[in-house]
Design a protein around this motif. Structure first.
Motif, PDB file in Angstrom:
ATOM      1  N   MET A  82       0.853  -1.174   0.000  1.00  0.00           N
ATOM      2  CA  MET A  82       0.000   0.000   0.000  1.00  0.00           C
ATOM      3  C   MET A  82       0.889   1.224   0.000  1.00  0.00           C
ATOM      4  SD  MET A  82      -3.164   0.853   2.585  1.00  0.00           S
ATOM      5  CE  MET A  82      -4.004  -0.632   2.065  1.00  0.00           C
ATOM      6  N   LYS A  83       0.453   2.218  -0.736  1.00  0.00           N
ATOM      7  CA  LYS A  83       1.198   3.466  -0.812  1.00  0.00           C
ATOM      8  C   LYS A  83       0.260   4.639  -0.578  1.00  0.00           C
ATOM      9  CE  LYS A  83       4.429   1.569  -4.172  1.00  0.00           C
ATOM     10  NZ  LYS A  83       5.072   1.705  -5.468  1.00  0.00           N
ATOM     11  N   PHE A  84       0.695   5.574   0.252  1.00  0.00           N
ATOM     12  CA  PHE A  84       0.003   6.841   0.450  1.00  0.00           C
ATOM     13  C   PHE A  84       0.963   7.936  -0.006  1.00  0.00           C
ATOM     14  CE2 PHE A  84      -2.888   5.904   4.409  1.00  0.00           C
ATOM     15  CZ  PHE A  84      -3.508   4.881   3.741  1.00  0.00           C
ATOM     16  N   VAL A  85       0.548   8.752  -0.946  1.00  0.00           N
ATOM     17  CA  VAL A  85       1.293   9.954  -1.292  1.00  0.00           C
ATOM     18  C   VAL A  85       0.534  11.102  -0.628  1.00  0.00           C
ATOM     19  CG1 VAL A  85       2.102  11.472  -3.134  1.00  0.00           C
ATOM     20  CG2 VAL A  85       2.120   8.990  -3.461  1.00  0.00           C
ATOM     21  N   ILE A  86       1.155  11.682   0.391  1.00  0.00           N
ATOM     22  CA  ILE A  86       0.508  12.688   1.236  1.00  0.00           C
ATOM     23  C   ILE A  86       1.058  14.059   0.870  1.00  0.00           C
ATOM     24  CG2 ILE A  86       0.151  13.471   3.608  1.00  0.00           C
ATOM     25  CD1 ILE A  86       0.812  10.457   4.366  1.00  0.00           C
ATOM     26  N   GLN A  87       0.162  14.934   0.471  1.00  0.00           N
ATOM     27  CA  GLN A  87       0.560  16.295   0.141  1.00  0.00           C
ATOM     28  C   GLN A  87      -0.111  17.256   1.116  1.00  0.00           C
ATOM     29  OE1 GLN A  87       0.979  16.901  -4.302  1.00  0.00           O
ATOM     30  NE2 GLN A  87      -0.364  15.112  -4.242  1.00  0.00           N
ATOM     31  N   ARG A  88       0.726  18.054   1.777  1.00  0.00           N
ATOM     32  CA  ARG A  88       0.188  19.089   2.669  1.00  0.00           C
ATOM     33  C   ARG A  88      -0.350  20.196   1.774  1.00  0.00           C
ATOM     34  NH1 ARG A  88       4.301  22.277   6.439  1.00  0.00           N
ATOM     35  NH2 ARG A  88       4.471  23.511   4.539  1.00  0.00           N
ATOM     36  N   VAL A  89      -1.616  20.533   1.961  1.00  0.00           N
ATOM     37  CA  VAL A  89      -2.265  21.503   1.079  1.00  0.00           C
ATOM     38  C   VAL A  89      -2.941  22.623   1.862  1.00  0.00           C
ATOM     39  CG1 VAL A  89      -2.680  19.768  -0.738  1.00  0.00           C
ATOM     40  CG2 VAL A  89      -4.463  20.201   0.971  1.00  0.00           C
ATOM     41  N   THR A  90      -3.098  23.748   1.182  1.00  0.00           N
ATOM     42  CA  THR A  90      -3.929  24.822   1.730  1.00  0.00           C
ATOM     43  C   THR A  90      -5.359  24.680   1.221  1.00  0.00           C
ATOM     44  OG1 THR A  90      -3.263  26.320  -0.053  1.00  0.00           O
ATOM     45  CG2 THR A  90      -2.033  26.460   2.025  1.00  0.00           C
ATOM     46  N   GLU A  91      -5.488  23.965   0.092  1.00  0.00           N
ATOM     47  CA  GLU A  91      -6.811  23.613  -0.438  1.00  0.00           C
ATOM     48  C   GLU A  91      -6.638  22.546  -1.511  1.00  0.00           C
ATOM     49  OE1 GLU A  91      -8.082  26.683  -3.774  1.00  0.00           O
ATOM     50  OE2 GLU A  91      -7.458  27.746  -1.937  1.00  0.00           O
ATOM     51  N   ALA A  92      -7.680  21.747  -1.702  1.00  0.00           N
ATOM     52  CA  ALA A  92      -7.662  20.709  -2.735  1.00  0.00           C
ATOM     53  C   ALA A  92      -9.103  20.343  -3.073  1.00  0.00           C
ATOM     54  CB  ALA A  92      -6.904  19.472  -2.257  1.00  0.00           C
ATOM     55  N   SER A  93      -9.290  19.862  -4.307  1.00  0.00           N
ATOM     56  CA  SER A  93     -10.627  19.429  -4.713  1.00  0.00           C
ATOM     57  C   SER A  93     -10.504  18.337  -5.767  1.00  0.00           C
ATOM     58  CB  SER A  93     -11.441  20.603  -5.268  1.00  0.00           C
ATOM     59  OG  SER A  93     -10.857  21.093  -6.452  1.00  0.00           O
ATOM     60  N   VAL A  94     -11.599  17.600  -5.927  1.00  0.00           N
ATOM     61  CA  VAL A  94     -11.663  16.556  -6.953  1.00  0.00           C
ATOM     62  C   VAL A  94     -12.986  16.716  -7.697  1.00  0.00           C
ATOM     63  CG1 VAL A  94     -12.591  14.834  -5.324  1.00  0.00           C
ATOM     64  CG2 VAL A  94     -11.471  14.079  -7.435  1.00  0.00           C
ATOM     65  N   THR A  95     -12.873  16.608  -9.019  1.00  0.00           N
ATOM     66  CA  THR A  95     -14.016  16.809  -9.901  1.00  0.00           C
ATOM     67  C   THR A  95     -14.245  15.549 -10.736  1.00  0.00           C
ATOM     68  OG1 THR A  95     -13.485  19.162 -10.044  1.00  0.00           O
ATOM     69  CG2 THR A  95     -14.919  18.288 -11.754  1.00  0.00           C
ATOM     70  N   VAL A  96     -15.509  15.153 -10.863  1.00  0.00           N
ATOM     71  CA  VAL A  96     -15.908  14.053 -11.732  1.00  0.00           C
ATOM     72  C   VAL A  96     -17.031  14.585 -12.620  1.00  0.00           C
ATOM     73  CG1 VAL A  96     -16.939  11.755 -11.849  1.00  0.00           C
ATOM     74  CG2 VAL A  96     -15.274  12.273 -10.054  1.00  0.00           C
ATOM     75  N   GLU A  97     -16.875  14.401 -13.931  1.00  0.00           N
ATOM     76  CA  GLU A  97     -17.870  14.864 -14.904  1.00  0.00           C
ATOM     77  C   GLU A  97     -18.250  16.327 -14.663  1.00  0.00           C
ATOM     78  OE1 GLU A  97     -21.081  12.043 -14.943  1.00  0.00           O
ATOM     79  OE2 GLU A  97     -19.769  10.428 -15.644  1.00  0.00           O
ATOM     80  N   GLU A  98     -17.220  17.154 -14.482  1.00  0.00           N
ATOM     81  CA  GLU A  98     -17.348  18.600 -14.315  1.00  0.00           C
ATOM     82  C   GLU A  98     -18.090  19.027 -13.049  1.00  0.00           C
ATOM     83  OE1 GLU A  98     -18.367  20.703 -17.919  1.00  0.00           O
ATOM     84  OE2 GLU A  98     -17.397  19.164 -19.141  1.00  0.00           O
ATOM     85  N   LYS A  99     -18.220  18.112 -12.078  1.00  0.00           N
ATOM     86  CA  LYS A  99     -18.872  18.445 -10.808  1.00  0.00           C
ATOM     87  C   LYS A  99     -17.885  18.176  -9.673  1.00  0.00           C
ATOM     88  CE  LYS A  99     -22.687  17.257  -7.794  1.00  0.00           C
ATOM     89  NZ  LYS A  99     -23.558  16.203  -7.358  1.00  0.00           N
TER      90      LYS A  99
END
Length: 148
Positions: A1-18
């Motif tokens: 198992m691998k986790f790539v952890i990124q410290r962020v100030t903000e993040a989002s994920v979009t599927v089908e433009e939503k």
């Protein structure tokens, strides 16, 4: 198992433009699962991730954990973390977990994280996703169950 952890100030994920998941300060975590992974493997990596002290304190030292800064988590499944590029130029993904097993472990990871972190958002397993982030630092850590 691998986790790539990124410290962020903000993040989002979009599927089908939503937008289906969006966080402020915290971790964007890309999760790769292999066929040999188990719930115990997931538990080990989750514990390590939650305990990471990679946020700055008042003195500018990376001394604070996710809970210390009331951080959020955005979890994204990503089988391509198990790309094998040893032969030729086309990656092989045979080391990635089979979809049914990997999805079950991904869902397990989500539920475990929700017990530890107040705000947990997710991508959609197997979907074509667009991920946006502002990497803070940049600060990126790779947790690999082979090394933890």
């Amino acid at each position: 198992m691998k986790f790539v952890i990124q410290r962020v100030t903000e993040a989002s994920v979009t599927v089908e433009e939503k937008i289906i998941g969006k966080i402020k300060k915290g971790f964007l975590v890309l999760i790769g699962i292999s066929d040999s992974d188990t719930k115990e493997t997931a538990d080990r990596l989750i514990r390590k991730m939650i305990g990471l002290r990679i946020f700055e304190d008042a003195n500018g030292k990376t001394n604070l954990s996710l809970s210390d800064v009331n951080g959020n988590i955005l979890l994204i499944s990503q089988f391509t973390l198990y790309a094998n590029c040893k032969k030729g130029n086309r990656p092989s993904f045979i080391e990635a977990g089979k979809p049914d097993m990997a999805n079950a472990l991904y869902e397990y990871i989500i539920e475990k994280c929700k017990k530890e972190v107040p705000i947990v958002h997710t991508g959609s397993f197997g979907a074509e996703m667009k991920v946006s982030l502002v990497n803070d630092g940049p600060f990126t850590i790779i947790l690999d169950s082979e090394n933890i």
